[in-house]
Design a protein around this motif. Sequence first.
Motif, PDB file in Angstrom:
ATOM      1  N   ARG A 165     -26.775  26.034  31.543  1.00  0.00           N
ATOM      2  CA  ARG A 165     -25.582  25.169  31.553  1.00  0.00           C
ATOM      3  C   ARG A 165     -25.171  24.673  30.160  1.00  0.00           C
ATOM      4  O   ARG A 165     -24.071  24.165  29.978  1.00  0.00           O
ATOM      5  N   TYR A 166     -26.080  24.836  29.164  1.00  0.00           N
ATOM      6  CA  TYR A 166     -25.765  24.402  27.797  1.00  0.00           C
ATOM      7  C   TYR A 166     -25.488  25.575  26.849  1.00  0.00           C
ATOM      8  O   TYR A 166     -25.271  25.364  25.657  1.00  0.00           O
ATOM      9  N   ARG A 167     -25.508  26.785  27.395  1.00  0.00           N
ATOM     10  CA  ARG A 167     -25.241  27.948  26.543  1.00  0.00           C
ATOM     11  C   ARG A 167     -23.782  27.977  26.118  1.00  0.00           C
ATOM     12  O   ARG A 167     -22.916  27.450  26.793  1.00  0.00           O
ATOM     13  N   ARG A 168     -23.536  28.609  24.969  1.00  0.00           N
ATOM     14  CA  ARG A 168     -22.192  28.754  24.402  1.00  0.00           C
ATOM     15  C   ARG A 168     -21.599  27.402  24.001  1.00  0.00           C
ATOM     16  O   ARG A 168     -20.396  27.236  23.941  1.00  0.00           O
ATOM     17  N   LYS A 169     -22.459  26.438  23.716  1.00  0.00           N
ATOM     18  CA  LYS A 169     -22.021  25.116  23.263  1.00  0.00           C
ATOM     19  C   LYS A 169     -22.528  24.815  21.854  1.00  0.00           C
ATOM     20  O   LYS A 169     -22.348  23.725  21.361  1.00  0.00           O
ATOM     21  N   GLY A 170     -23.217  25.785  21.241  1.00  0.00           N
ATOM     22  CA  GLY A 170     -23.675  25.618  19.876  1.00  0.00           C
ATOM     23  C   GLY A 170     -25.124  25.201  19.704  1.00  0.00           C
ATOM     24  O   GLY A 170     -25.603  25.092  18.580  1.00  0.00           O
ATOM     25  N   TYR A 209     -28.303  18.336  23.748  1.00  0.00           N
ATOM     26  CA  TYR A 209     -26.847  18.335  23.852  1.00  0.00           C
ATOM     27  C   TYR A 209     -26.466  17.060  24.600  1.00  0.00           C
ATOM     28  O   TYR A 209     -26.889  16.866  25.749  1.00  0.00           O
ATOM     29  N   SER A 210     -25.736  16.180  23.941  1.00  0.00           N
ATOM     30  CA  SER A 210     -25.378  14.870  24.520  1.00  0.00           C
ATOM     31  C   SER A 210     -26.628  14.156  25.055  1.00  0.00           C
ATOM     32  O   SER A 210     -26.648  13.650  26.181  1.00  0.00           O
ATOM     33  N   MET A 259     -16.613  18.187  23.127  1.00  0.00           N
ATOM     34  CA  MET A 259     -17.894  18.799  22.820  1.00  0.00           C
ATOM     35  C   MET A 259     -18.936  17.716  22.598  1.00  0.00           C
ATOM     36  O   MET A 259     -18.690  16.706  21.968  1.00  0.00           O
ATOM     37  N   GLY A 260     -20.137  17.943  23.123  1.00  0.00           N
ATOM     38  CA  GLY A 260     -21.208  16.968  22.999  1.00  0.00           C
ATOM     39  C   GLY A 260     -21.874  17.026  21.645  1.00  0.00           C
ATOM     40  O   GLY A 260     -21.772  18.010  20.920  1.00  0.00           O
ATOM     41  N   ILE A 294     -24.908  17.514  19.248  1.00  0.00           N
ATOM     42  CA  ILE A 294     -26.138  18.312  19.259  1.00  0.00           C
ATOM     43  C   ILE A 294     -27.077  17.742  18.216  1.00  0.00           C
ATOM     44  O   ILE A 294     -26.675  17.498  17.085  1.00  0.00           O
TER      45      ILE A 294
END
Length: 147
Positions: free
Chosen positions: A82-87, A54-55, A1-2, A4
Amino acid sequence: MGLIRVETVTRDSVPKLRDLNQKIFPILTDARIKDSFYQKFVSDGEGFALFGYYSDKLAGAVCCQLDENSGLYVRFIGVISRYRRKGVGSVLLKEVLKTADQMGILTVYMFVRQDNKGVCGLARKHGLKHKGETESNLLIMERKIEK
């Protein structure tokens, strides 16, 4: 996980905010909307806006507007697909609630399309509750800030 991180939008970064919102909300944010529309989100006493990374890549943003009743209206919150559901959205909303508390805000609210399950879930996860509907069938999601 990247990793944030959150960054405050400044007057100088308003064009970046406008461009990002046009990517996330192409129907809602017409290209004719000028930078002046976004100034309320970087003006003291009117509101604030935050970028989410994100990252170290710009992934999303939230724009909030103060109202006259010690409330905070979350006008836009969005994350590039592309960054959804990553927090990213969760971190942005958490920062909004923290900032609202620090500002003495009593209520945070947003209007959400009924079919936007992602934002409805995000709002509920952070304590916003369904308080009714607008005339245009948008859900009113609200959270009282406890003092």
